[in-house]
Motif scaffolding. Structure first.
Motif, PDB file in Angstrom:
ATOM      1  N   ASP A 143     -15.374   1.061  -5.059  1.00  0.00           N
ATOM      2  CA  ASP A 143     -14.808   0.929  -6.395  1.00  0.00           C
ATOM      3  C   ASP A 143     -15.155  -0.362  -7.119  1.00  0.00           C
ATOM      4  OD1 ASP A 143     -13.553   3.379  -6.092  1.00  0.00           O
ATOM      5  OD2 ASP A 143     -11.770   2.476  -5.234  1.00  0.00           O
ATOM      6  N   ARG A 144     -15.633  -1.344  -6.412  1.00  0.00           N
ATOM      7  CA  ARG A 144     -15.898  -2.624  -7.047  1.00  0.00           C
ATOM      8  C   ARG A 144     -17.201  -2.571  -7.820  1.00  0.00           C
ATOM      9  NH1 ARG A 144     -15.563  -6.902  -2.614  1.00  0.00           N
ATOM     10  NH2 ARG A 144     -16.082  -8.229  -4.350  1.00  0.00           N
ATOM     11  N   HIS A 152      -4.061  -1.910  -5.242  1.00  0.00           N
ATOM     12  CA  HIS A 152      -4.391  -0.652  -4.563  1.00  0.00           C
ATOM     13  C   HIS A 152      -4.869  -0.918  -3.133  1.00  0.00           C
ATOM     14  CE1 HIS A 152      -5.708   3.480  -4.112  1.00  0.00           C
ATOM     15  NE2 HIS A 152      -6.897   3.041  -3.749  1.00  0.00           N
ATOM     16  N   ASN A 153      -5.750  -1.918  -2.969  1.00  0.00           N
ATOM     17  CA  ASN A 153      -6.263  -2.247  -1.638  1.00  0.00           C
ATOM     18  C   ASN A 153      -5.143  -2.735  -0.721  1.00  0.00           C
ATOM     19  OD1 ASN A 153      -8.825  -1.579  -2.487  1.00  0.00           O
ATOM     20  ND2 ASN A 153      -9.469  -3.681  -2.814  1.00  0.00           N
ATOM     21  N   HIS A 198      -8.863  -4.204  -8.086  1.00  0.00           N
ATOM     22  CA  HIS A 198      -8.318  -3.221  -7.149  1.00  0.00           C
ATOM     23  C   HIS A 198      -7.401  -3.857  -6.109  1.00  0.00           C
ATOM     24  CE1 HIS A 198     -11.044  -0.324  -8.894  1.00  0.00           C
ATOM     25  NE2 HIS A 198     -12.015  -1.197  -8.744  1.00  0.00           N
ATOM     26  N   ASP A 211      -8.882  -9.489  -8.153  1.00  0.00           N
ATOM     27  CA  ASP A 211      -9.751  -8.332  -8.036  1.00  0.00           C
ATOM     28  C   ASP A 211      -9.053  -7.165  -8.734  1.00  0.00           C
ATOM     29  OD1 ASP A 211     -10.683  -5.777  -6.864  1.00  0.00           O
ATOM     30  OD2 ASP A 211     -11.885  -7.058  -5.561  1.00  0.00           O
ATOM     31  N   LYS A 270     -10.051  -1.582   1.353  1.00  0.00           N
ATOM     32  CA  LYS A 270      -9.040  -0.529   1.323  1.00  0.00           C
ATOM     33  C   LYS A 270      -8.977   0.089   2.715  1.00  0.00           C
ATOM     34  CE  LYS A 270      -7.973   3.947  -0.618  1.00  0.00           C
ATOM     35  NZ  LYS A 270      -8.435   5.063  -1.436  1.00  0.00           N
TER      36      LYS A 270
END
Length: 129
Positions: A117-118, A9-10, A6, A4, A89
């Motif tokens: 964000d996805r 970050h997640n 993110h 992914d 997140k």
């Protein structure tokens, strides 16, 4: 199998949660999953966080996700367990919020994930549901 965009970050948001005592138990089914490197990197970046990585799973039923999480569940040090996905997140106060909403009457607290964000159909579907 991809990562992914993110993921780091997640997952990092789990390491920075503000709660007095918790552990992170990462359960990854496939030993060649590229997410392993991300988890190991975050574990090195946050050595003060009690975190472990479990790979391979354990057959306990028909649900592959439950099978994947079984080694982490068996190793858990604490009575309260929060299960989440890598696409989520965490806010730094999530654990406080969840535990503070538990009472003798309510032993299970579920929070709706907020996706922002996805991209793509699956992310859009999650935002609607």
């Amino acid at each position: 199998m991809g990562i992914d965009p993110h993921l780091e970050h997640n997952l990092e948001s789990f390491f920075t949660m503000d709660y007095p005592m918790f552990e992170l138990l990462f359960c990854i089914e496939d030993t060649v999953d590229p997410a392993i490197e991300t988890v190991q990197s975050l574990m090195s970046k946050y050595p003060q966080v009690d975190a472990s990585l479990y790979m391979g799973g354990c057959k306990v039923g028909v649900n592959p996700k439950i099978n994947n999480m079984q080694p982490g569940y068996a190793a858990a040090k604490y009575d309260l367990i929060m299960i989440s996905d890598s696409g989520i997140k965490m806010r730094n106060d999530t654990l406080f919020d969840m535990v503070n909403n538990m009472t003798e009457k309510y032993a299970l607290v579920h929070q709706m994930p907020f996706t922002c964000d996805r991209e793509g159909f699956a992310a859009t579907f999650e935002k609607v549901c």
